[in-house]
Design a protein around this motif. Sequence first.
Motif, PDB file in Angstrom:
ATOM      1  N   GLN A 176       0.770   5.458   0.478  1.00 50.72           N
ATOM      2  CA  GLN A 176       0.006   6.599   0.967  1.00 50.72           C
ATOM      3  C   GLN A 176       0.522   7.856   0.265  1.00 50.72           C
ATOM      4  O   GLN A 176       1.745   8.028   0.106  1.00 50.72           O
ATOM      5  CB  GLN A 176       0.142   6.767   2.478  1.00 50.72           C
ATOM      6  CG  GLN A 176      -0.501   5.651   3.294  1.00 50.72           C
ATOM      7  CD  GLN A 176       0.367   4.396   3.334  1.00 50.72           C
ATOM      8  OE1 GLN A 176       1.560   4.458   3.541  1.00 50.72           O
ATOM      9  NE2 GLN A 176      -0.257   3.235   3.126  1.00 50.72           N
TER      10      GLN A 176
ATOM     11  N   SER B 283      -3.323   3.776  -5.765  1.00 50.14           N
ATOM     12  CA  SER B 283      -3.552   4.566  -4.559  1.00 50.14           C
ATOM     13  C   SER B 283      -3.804   6.007  -4.967  1.00 50.14           C
ATOM     14  O   SER B 283      -3.233   6.478  -5.955  1.00 50.14           O
ATOM     15  CB  SER B 283      -2.328   4.490  -3.630  1.00 50.14           C
ATOM     16  OG  SER B 283      -2.102   3.171  -3.187  1.00 50.14           O
TER      17      SER B 283
ATOM     18  N   GLN C  35       0.846  -1.197   0.000  1.00 47.91           N
ATOM     19  CA  GLN C  35       0.000   0.000   0.000  1.00 47.91           C
ATOM     20  C   GLN C  35       0.881   1.247   0.000  1.00 47.91           C
ATOM     21  O   GLN C  35       1.893   1.315   0.682  1.00 47.91           O
ATOM     22  CB  GLN C  35      -0.916   0.003   1.232  1.00 47.91           C
ATOM     23  CG  GLN C  35      -2.006   1.047   1.210  1.00 47.91           C
ATOM     24  CD  GLN C  35      -3.182   0.637   0.349  1.00 47.91           C
ATOM     25  OE1 GLN C  35      -3.188  -0.444  -0.226  1.00 47.91           O
ATOM     26  NE2 GLN C  35      -4.165   1.516   0.257  1.00 47.91           N
TER      27      GLN C  35
ATOM     28  N   THR D  29       0.681   0.457  -8.569  1.00 48.85           N
ATOM     29  CA  THR D  29       1.565  -0.647  -8.213  1.00 48.85           C
ATOM     30  C   THR D  29       0.944  -1.935  -8.728  1.00 48.85           C
ATOM     31  O   THR D  29      -0.175  -1.931  -9.262  1.00 48.85           O
ATOM     32  CB  THR D  29       1.763  -0.742  -6.693  1.00 48.85           C
ATOM     33  OG1 THR D  29       0.537  -1.214  -6.101  1.00 48.85           O
ATOM     34  CG2 THR D  29       2.110   0.614  -6.089  1.00 48.85           C
TER      35      THR D  29
ATOM     36  N   GLY E   9       5.121   4.467   2.465  1.00 54.79           N
ATOM     37  CA  GLY E   9       4.672   3.081   2.429  1.00 54.79           C
ATOM     38  C   GLY E   9       5.468   2.288   1.409  1.00 54.79           C
ATOM     39  O   GLY E   9       6.679   2.453   1.306  1.00 54.79           O
ATOM     40  N   ARG E  10       4.794   1.485   0.605  1.00 55.39           N
ATOM     41  CA  ARG E  10       5.465   0.604  -0.349  1.00 55.39           C
ATOM     42  C   ARG E  10       5.860   1.352  -1.622  1.00 55.39           C
ATOM     43  O   ARG E  10       5.453   0.996  -2.737  1.00 55.39           O
ATOM     44  CB  ARG E  10       4.579  -0.579  -0.693  1.00 55.39           C
ATOM     45  CG  ARG E  10       4.418  -1.607   0.431  1.00 55.39           C
ATOM     46  CD  ARG E  10       5.746  -2.310   0.732  1.00 55.39           C
ATOM     47  NE  ARG E  10       6.402  -2.775  -0.457  1.00 55.39           N
ATOM     48  CZ  ARG E  10       6.145  -3.951  -1.037  1.00 55.39           C
ATOM     49  NH1 ARG E  10       5.209  -4.744  -0.538  1.00 55.39           N
ATOM     50  NH2 ARG E  10       6.814  -4.322  -2.117  1.00 55.39           N
TER      51      ARG E  10
END
Length: 116
Positions: free
Chosen positions: A3, A105, A1, A100, A26-27
Amino acid sequence: QVQLVESGGGLVQAGGSLRLSCAASGRTDSMNVMAWFRQAPGQERSFVAGIRWSDSFTFYADSVKGRFTISRDNARNTLYLHMSSLKPEDTAVYYCTARTGAGDSWGQGTQVTVSS
């Protein structure tokens, strides 16, 4: 996830400039593409500009070519949108998005208002 938090919106006169920022957390290692979209009142959200994270290849909507520039700062995991020669029709909420392998997101958006 991933952000995303946008900033930098505001009120500007026609012909002026603004720079939007989008901080990612995050990721972030999983991001493939990041982009800016916008949504004006009563209209659907539309694509503005995008950048491929691997090689910084950029692409733009025809309506903003030559006026807007998308860029990134890898060290800060931050996406930018440099907007110049702004027009009243650029007025909208601008959203940052990251794609991703797990999906997309979105940030909360930042308001840009261009007065004539």
